[in-house]
Design a protein around this motif. Structure first.
Motif, PDB file in Angstrom:
ATOM      1  N   LEU A   1      39.417  21.660  39.510  1.00 61.43           N
ATOM      2  CA  LEU A   1      38.223  20.871  39.226  1.00 61.43           C
ATOM      3  C   LEU A   1      37.257  21.558  38.275  1.00 61.43           C
ATOM      4  CD1 LEU A   1      37.473  19.562  42.839  1.00 61.43           C
ATOM      5  CD2 LEU A   1      38.770  18.435  41.024  1.00 61.43           C
ATOM      6  N   THR A   2      37.493  22.805  37.945  1.00 57.45           N
ATOM      7  CA  THR A   2      36.546  23.537  37.098  1.00 57.45           C
ATOM      8  C   THR A   2      37.276  24.606  36.291  1.00 57.45           C
ATOM      9  OG1 THR A   2      34.620  25.030  37.122  1.00 57.45           O
ATOM     10  CG2 THR A   2      36.067  25.079  39.038  1.00 57.45           C
ATOM     11  N   PRO A   3      36.830  24.852  35.055  1.00 58.75           N
ATOM     12  CA  PRO A   3      37.393  25.969  34.286  1.00 58.75           C
ATOM     13  C   PRO A   3      36.789  27.313  34.671  1.00 58.75           C
ATOM     14  CG  PRO A   3      35.776  24.808  32.959  1.00 58.75           C
ATOM     15  CD  PRO A   3      35.898  24.034  34.240  1.00 58.75           C
ATOM     16  N   ALA A   4      35.799  27.298  35.590  1.00 58.28           N
ATOM     17  CA  ALA A   4      35.178  28.553  36.009  1.00 58.28           C
ATOM     18  C   ALA A   4      36.201  29.417  36.744  1.00 58.28           C
ATOM     19  CB  ALA A   4      33.980  28.271  36.915  1.00 58.28           C
ATOM     20  N   ARG A   5      35.960  30.719  36.734  1.00 60.38           N
ATOM     21  CA  ARG A   5      36.889  31.654  37.370  1.00 60.38           C
ATOM     22  C   ARG A   5      36.554  31.784  38.855  1.00 60.38           C
ATOM     23  NH1 ARG A   5      37.466  32.934  32.182  1.00 60.38           N
ATOM     24  NH2 ARG A   5      39.502  33.790  31.592  1.00 60.38           N
ATOM     25  N   VAL A   6      37.105  30.880  39.641  1.00 60.74           N
ATOM     26  CA  VAL A   6      36.925  30.907  41.087  1.00 60.74           C
ATOM     27  C   VAL A   6      38.293  31.038  41.737  1.00 60.74           C
ATOM     28  CG1 VAL A   6      34.835  29.508  41.005  1.00 60.74           C
ATOM     29  CG2 VAL A   6      37.042  28.384  41.250  1.00 60.74           C
ATOM     30  N   ALA A   7      38.311  31.640  42.933  1.00 61.83           N
ATOM     31  CA  ALA A   7      39.550  31.772  43.715  1.00 61.83           C
ATOM     32  C   ALA A   7      40.669  32.378  42.889  1.00 61.83           C
ATOM     33  CB  ALA A   7      39.969  30.410  44.271  1.00 61.83           C
ATOM     34  N   LEU A   8      40.407  33.538  42.318  1.00 63.00           N
ATOM     35  CA  LEU A   8      41.405  34.181  41.461  1.00 63.00           C
ATOM     36  C   LEU A   8      42.541  34.797  42.256  1.00 63.00           C
ATOM     37  CD1 LEU A   8      39.081  35.965  38.863  1.00 63.00           C
ATOM     38  CD2 LEU A   8      40.111  33.700  38.758  1.00 63.00           C
ATOM     39  N   GLY A   9      42.325  35.056  43.545  1.00 64.50           N
ATOM     40  CA  GLY A   9      43.355  35.729  44.330  1.00 64.50           C
ATOM     41  C   GLY A   9      43.297  37.238  44.103  1.00 64.50           C
ATOM     42  N   ARG A  10      44.241  37.933  44.695  1.00 61.61           N
ATOM     43  CA  ARG A  10      44.299  39.375  44.509  1.00 61.61           C
ATOM     44  C   ARG A  10      45.717  39.864  44.705  1.00 61.61           C
ATOM     45  NH1 ARG A  10      44.322  42.160  49.437  1.00 61.61           N
ATOM     46  NH2 ARG A  10      43.882  40.875  51.285  1.00 61.61           N
ATOM     47  N   ALA A  11      45.991  41.016  44.137  1.00 62.82           N
ATOM     48  CA  ALA A  11      47.253  41.724  44.332  1.00 62.82           C
ATOM     49  C   ALA A  11      46.878  43.120  44.827  1.00 62.82           C
ATOM     50  CB  ALA A  11      48.050  41.802  43.037  1.00 62.82           C
ATOM     51  N   GLY A  12      46.972  43.317  46.138  1.00 64.67           N
ATOM     52  CA  GLY A  12      46.465  44.558  46.703  1.00 64.67           C
ATOM     53  C   GLY A  12      44.959  44.562  46.623  1.00 64.67           C
ATOM     54  N   ALA A  13      44.386  45.561  45.969  1.00 60.74           N
ATOM     55  CA  ALA A  13      42.936  45.640  45.804  1.00 60.74           C
ATOM     56  C   ALA A  13      42.498  45.205  44.414  1.00 60.74           C
ATOM     57  CB  ALA A  13      42.469  47.076  46.063  1.00 60.74           C
ATOM     58  N   SER A  14      43.380  44.613  43.623  1.00 60.89           N
ATOM     59  CA  SER A  14      43.064  44.257  42.241  1.00 60.89           C
ATOM     60  C   SER A  14      43.365  42.790  41.993  1.00 60.89           C
ATOM     61  CB  SER A  14      43.871  45.143  41.286  1.00 60.89           C
ATOM     62  OG  SER A  14      43.513  44.875  39.943  1.00 60.89           O
ATOM     63  N   LEU A  15      43.129  42.354  40.741  1.00 63.78           N
ATOM     64  CA  LEU A  15      43.429  40.982  40.349  1.00 63.78           C
ATOM     65  C   LEU A  15      44.922  40.807  40.134  1.00 63.78           C
ATOM     66  CD1 LEU A  15      40.642  40.279  37.698  1.00 63.78           C
ATOM     67  CD2 LEU A  15      40.847  39.212  39.933  1.00 63.78           C
ATOM     68  N   PRO A  16      45.431  39.600  40.321  1.00 63.39           N
ATOM     69  CA  PRO A  16      46.826  39.342  39.946  1.00 63.39           C
ATOM     70  C   PRO A  16      47.013  39.523  38.446  1.00 63.39           C
ATOM     71  CG  PRO A  16      45.963  37.579  41.341  1.00 63.39           C
ATOM     72  CD  PRO A  16      44.800  38.437  40.958  1.00 63.39           C
ATOM     73  N   THR A  17      48.195  39.882  38.054  1.00 61.35           N
ATOM     74  CA  THR A  17      48.476  40.121  36.629  1.00 61.35           C
ATOM     75  C   THR A  17      48.168  38.892  35.788  1.00 61.35           C
ATOM     76  OG1 THR A  17      50.202  41.711  37.219  1.00 61.35           O
ATOM     77  CG2 THR A  17      50.252  40.817  34.996  1.00 61.35           C
ATOM     78  N   ARG A  18      48.496  37.708  36.301  1.00 61.71           N
ATOM     79  CA  ARG A  18      48.240  36.478  35.549  1.00 61.71           C
ATOM     80  C   ARG A  18      46.771  36.323  35.213  1.00 61.71           C
ATOM     81  NH1 ARG A  18      49.365  31.770  39.263  1.00 61.71           N
ATOM     82  NH2 ARG A  18      47.470  32.651  40.191  1.00 61.71           N
ATOM     83  N   GLU A  19      45.893  36.567  36.192  1.00 67.94           N
ATOM     84  CA  GLU A  19      44.456  36.397  35.955  1.00 67.94           C
ATOM     85  C   GLU A  19      43.912  37.486  35.042  1.00 67.94           C
ATOM     86  OE1 GLU A  19      42.943  33.848  36.736  1.00 67.94           O
ATOM     87  OE2 GLU A  19      44.425  32.935  38.062  1.00 67.94           O
ATOM     88  N   LEU A  20      44.450  38.674  35.154  1.00 73.89           N
ATOM     89  CA  LEU A  20      44.003  39.761  34.275  1.00 73.89           C
ATOM     90  C   LEU A  20      44.343  39.449  32.825  1.00 73.89           C
ATOM     91  CD1 LEU A  20      42.685  42.568  34.251  1.00 73.89           C
ATOM     92  CD2 LEU A  20      44.968  43.550  34.439  1.00 73.89           C
ATOM     93  N   LEU A  21      45.540  38.945  32.576  1.00 79.02           N
ATOM     94  CA  LEU A  21      45.935  38.575  31.217  1.00 79.02           C
ATOM     95  C   LEU A  21      45.105  37.398  30.706  1.00 79.02           C
ATOM     96  CD1 LEU A  21      49.825  38.895  31.483  1.00 79.02           C
ATOM     97  CD2 LEU A  21      48.234  40.497  30.425  1.00 79.02           C
ATOM     98  N   ALA A  22      44.811  36.426  31.574  1.00 79.03           N
ATOM     99  CA  ALA A  22      44.002  35.280  31.155  1.00 79.03           C
ATOM    100  C   ALA A  22      42.585  35.715  30.785  1.00 79.03           C
ATOM    101  CB  ALA A  22      43.954  34.239  32.281  1.00 79.03           C
ATOM    102  N   PHE A  23      42.038  36.669  31.529  1.00 76.82           N
ATOM    103  CA  PHE A  23      40.709  37.187  31.207  1.00 76.82           C
ATOM    104  C   PHE A  23      40.716  37.878  29.840  1.00 76.82           C
ATOM    105  CE2 PHE A  23      37.520  40.527  31.148  1.00 76.82           C
ATOM    106  CZ  PHE A  23      36.381  39.848  31.543  1.00 76.82           C
ATOM    107  N   GLY A  24      41.730  38.688  29.598  1.00 74.93           N
ATOM    108  CA  GLY A  24      41.821  39.355  28.297  1.00 74.93           C
ATOM    109  C   GLY A  24      41.952  38.378  27.150  1.00 74.93           C
ATOM    110  N   CYS A  25      42.708  37.300  27.355  1.00 67.83           N
ATOM    111  CA  CYS A  25      42.858  36.278  26.321  1.00 67.83           C
ATOM    112  C   CYS A  25      41.533  35.572  26.050  1.00 67.83           C
ATOM    113  CB  CYS A  25      43.929  35.273  26.734  1.00 67.83           C
ATOM    114  SG  CYS A  25      44.203  33.931  25.564  1.00 67.83           S
ATOM    115  N   ALA A  26      40.805  35.205  27.109  1.00 63.85           N
ATOM    116  CA  ALA A  26      39.525  34.528  26.937  1.00 63.85           C
ATOM    117  C   ALA A  26      38.505  35.426  26.238  1.00 63.85           C
ATOM    118  CB  ALA A  26      38.981  34.084  28.302  1.00 63.85           C
ATOM    119  N   HIS A  27      38.525  36.702  26.567  1.00 70.07           N
ATOM    120  CA  HIS A  27      37.604  37.644  25.912  1.00 70.07           C
ATOM    121  C   HIS A  27      37.932  37.765  24.422  1.00 70.07           C
ATOM    122  CE1 HIS A  27      35.902  41.719  24.990  1.00 70.07           C
ATOM    123  NE2 HIS A  27      34.894  41.181  25.638  1.00 70.07           N
TER     124      HIS A  27
END
Length: 342
Positions: free
Chosen positions: A106-132
């Motif tokens: 429902l939103t393009p905002a970065r909500v409910a990104l999930g986690r992998a251990g104590a960090s972000l999932p690889t998919r979300e980390l790559l998406a953040f780098g692309c948006a930046h």
């Protein structure tokens, strides 16, 4: 006399007991038997010279794969009896459904990104780098002004190109004040035009997102031309490079515009690198403040549509001409009035 009759051992017997002799031991195999013994030795387990239980006979070669497969299915034994291990669940059933998946749609905002251990999932980390990276490109990539001018001319209006006092992009980012006034050559060119007064002047500036101007400016201008009230005089469309919002005040004052609308690339966000802003100012002149403007923000297909942006801009411009003001004194009631008209 037979050999060894004098009480000494025969030569072969001495060699068998380890005694010195120059003859080879009588039990040494011939050369043609050596390969067979070597092959047998390869199959036999190594001996350490100590007595022990005889090794189990090895399986025939054609039965080995089946035995290996059976071993792969059998659970490892610890040597003690115990309950049989439970069968593992299929991989698809072991993954729990994400309860946030519905809200993320429902939103393009970065909500409910999930986690992998104590960090972000690889998919979300790559998406953040692309948006930046897209946001940085929107700020630093230059606007293709000739191509944009050709697209606007195809709609009908005349086009005038100007530049701010900022000589390059680096200076523009470091010195916002230079982006608010014209350079000497552009100011002289506008003064030489000496056009008649106009009701609405459209200024297109690159601002902080060239991508926003390239994608959104022409569709908005096209719809403004289609919806423009009869009898209104429009000035030439001014294309301004290295522009800030207040540059429209200088331009509008020189071209004697009653209202100026600056279409400019907004500071890009991580989910909106191509957002266009429209700033409307009545009676533009150098020194106007932001409190004396009306702003339409986030003009793009995912935000305020081109049709809605053109409709709201013309409604505000009409009210500005009627009330002789813009800014905090002019409220956008276009949606309320449209409902009343129905």
């Amino acid at each position: 006399m037979p050999p060894g009759a004098a009480g000494g051992p025969a030569p072969g017997e001495a060699a068998a007991r380890g005694g010195p002799t120059g003859e080879a031991p009588a039990w040494n195999e011939s050369a043609d038997q050596a390969p067979a013994l070597s092959a047998a030795a390869d199959q036999a387990p190594a001996s350490n010279g100590l007595a022990g239980p005889a090794p189990a006979a090895s399986e025939p070669a054609d039965q080995a794969p089946a035995s290996s497969a059976a071993a792969g299915r059998a659970p490892a034994s610890s040597g003690s009896a115990g309950p049989a291990p439970a069968e593992s669940e299929p991989a698809g059933e072991a993954v729990a459904p994400d309860p946030w998946a519905h809200w993320r749609g429902l939103t393009p905002a970065r909500v409910a990104l999930g986690r992998a251990g104590a960090s972000l999932p690889t998919r979300e980390l790559l998406a953040f780098g692309c948006a930046h990276a897209q946001a940085r490109d929107a700020v630093h990539l230059p606007l293709d002004v000739p191509a944009l001018a050709a697209r606007i001319k195809a709609l009908g209006p005349a086009v005038q190109r100007v530049r701010s006092a900022a000589p390059d992009r680096a200076t523009y980012l470091l010195r916002p004040d230079l982006g608010r006034r014209l350079d000497t050559a552009s100011a002289a060119a506008l003064d030489a035009l000496d056009p008649p007064a106009c009701d609405l002047l459209l200024v297109v500036g690159d601002g902080l997102s060239s991508a926003a101007v390239e994608r959104q400016a022409v569709p908005v201008i096209e719809r403004v031309l289609q919806r423009c009230p009869a009898g209104w005089r429009l000035g030439p469309v001014v294309l301004a490079e290295q522009a800030r919002v207040a540059l429209g005040d200088d331009i509008g004052q020189r071209l004697r515009a009653r209202c100026v609308a600056v279409l400019i690339g907004e500071r890009p966000g991580l989910s909106s690198p191509d957002s266009l802003g429209i700033y409307l100012t009545h009676a533009p002149r150098v020194g106007r403040t932001d409190a004396e403007r009306n702003c339409l923000s986030n003009v793009r297909p995912e935000g305020l549509s081109h049709d809605e942006a053109a409709r709201k801009l013309l409604w505000l411009a009409r009210e500005a001409l009627r009330l002789q003001l813009t800014g905090v004194g002019l409220k956008d009631l276009s949606d309320v009035r449209a409902l009343d008209a129905q």
